[in-house]
Design a protein around this motif. Sequence first.
Motif, PDB file in Angstrom:
ATOM      1  N   UNK A   1      15.095  54.912  33.487  1.00  0.00           N
ATOM      2  CA  UNK A   1      13.860  54.379  32.898  1.00  0.00           C
ATOM      3  C   UNK A   1      13.246  55.476  32.032  1.00  0.00           C
ATOM      4  N   UNK A   2      12.537  55.063  30.974  1.00  0.00           N
ATOM      5  CA  UNK A   2      11.917  56.056  30.088  1.00  0.00           C
ATOM      6  C   UNK A   2      10.416  55.834  30.002  1.00  0.00           C
ATOM      7  N   UNK A   3       9.692  56.926  30.008  1.00  0.00           N
ATOM      8  CA  UNK A   3       8.238  56.871  29.857  1.00  0.00           C
ATOM      9  C   UNK A   3       7.916  56.951  28.377  1.00  0.00           C
ATOM     10  N   UNK A   4       7.018  56.076  27.938  1.00  0.00           N
ATOM     11  CA  UNK A   4       6.635  56.005  26.527  1.00  0.00           C
ATOM     12  C   UNK A   4       5.141  56.284  26.416  1.00  0.00           C
ATOM     13  N   UNK A   5       4.751  56.981  25.353  1.00  0.00           N
ATOM     14  CA  UNK A   5       3.339  57.278  25.132  1.00  0.00           C
ATOM     15  C   UNK A   5       3.108  57.403  23.631  1.00  0.00           C
ATOM     16  N   UNK A   6       2.157  56.632  23.131  1.00  0.00           N
ATOM     17  CA  UNK A   6       1.825  56.637  21.714  1.00  0.00           C
ATOM     18  C   UNK A   6       0.316  56.847  21.573  1.00  0.00           C
TER      19      UNK A   6
ATOM     20  N   UNK B   1       3.365  53.643  29.033  1.00  0.00           N
ATOM     21  CA  UNK B   1       4.055  52.691  29.900  1.00  0.00           C
ATOM     22  C   UNK B   1       5.446  53.221  30.188  1.00  0.00           C
ATOM     23  N   UNK B   2       6.169  52.481  31.012  1.00  0.00           N
ATOM     24  CA  UNK B   2       7.535  52.837  31.340  1.00  0.00           C
ATOM     25  C   UNK B   2       8.446  51.659  31.034  1.00  0.00           C
ATOM     26  N   UNK B   3       9.605  51.947  30.446  1.00  0.00           N
ATOM     27  CA  UNK B   3      10.606  50.925  30.136  1.00  0.00           C
ATOM     28  C   UNK B   3      11.813  51.123  31.039  1.00  0.00           C
ATOM     29  N   UNK B   4      12.274  50.035  31.622  1.00  0.00           N
ATOM     30  CA  UNK B   4      13.501  50.045  32.411  1.00  0.00           C
ATOM     31  C   UNK B   4      14.391  48.921  31.881  1.00  0.00           C
TER      32      UNK B   4
END
Length: 125
Positions: free
Chosen positions: A70-75, A24-27
């Motif tokens: 904004x940052x892209x997150x991946x787990x 997802x992406x966080x802003x």
Amino acid sequence: MATITNLQLDIKKGSSSSDVTVSYELCFSHCERLDETVFVETITLRGDDPISDDHLTTISNTCVKATKACIKRKFTRKVNNSVLNEDPKILWVKQSDEVYARVALLPFNPSSTSSNSNIVNSYFD
């Protein structure tokens, strides 16, 4: 308020466990960026059921700090298939499992803590 966009769950099924990826992406809002707000970021898997959704497992529970961009997150995490098998057989009929990811951001609130050691018993004279 921070926004979570493009939330995607991908499950690559294996024989006994599966690779679960949540991306997802966080802003962050202008005020959160100015304050450099820290959030507790929790990613969980849940089973989609008619009456209530079941918590299956936690993929990640970490902290993230507000940034200008904004940052892209991946787990990615291996999850046992028995956890993903959230709908039991009914009258010997296999039910389809419906799994989704939930991402929650909670502003970090510092709090105090204390801890006591073990007790040492002796004669110190």
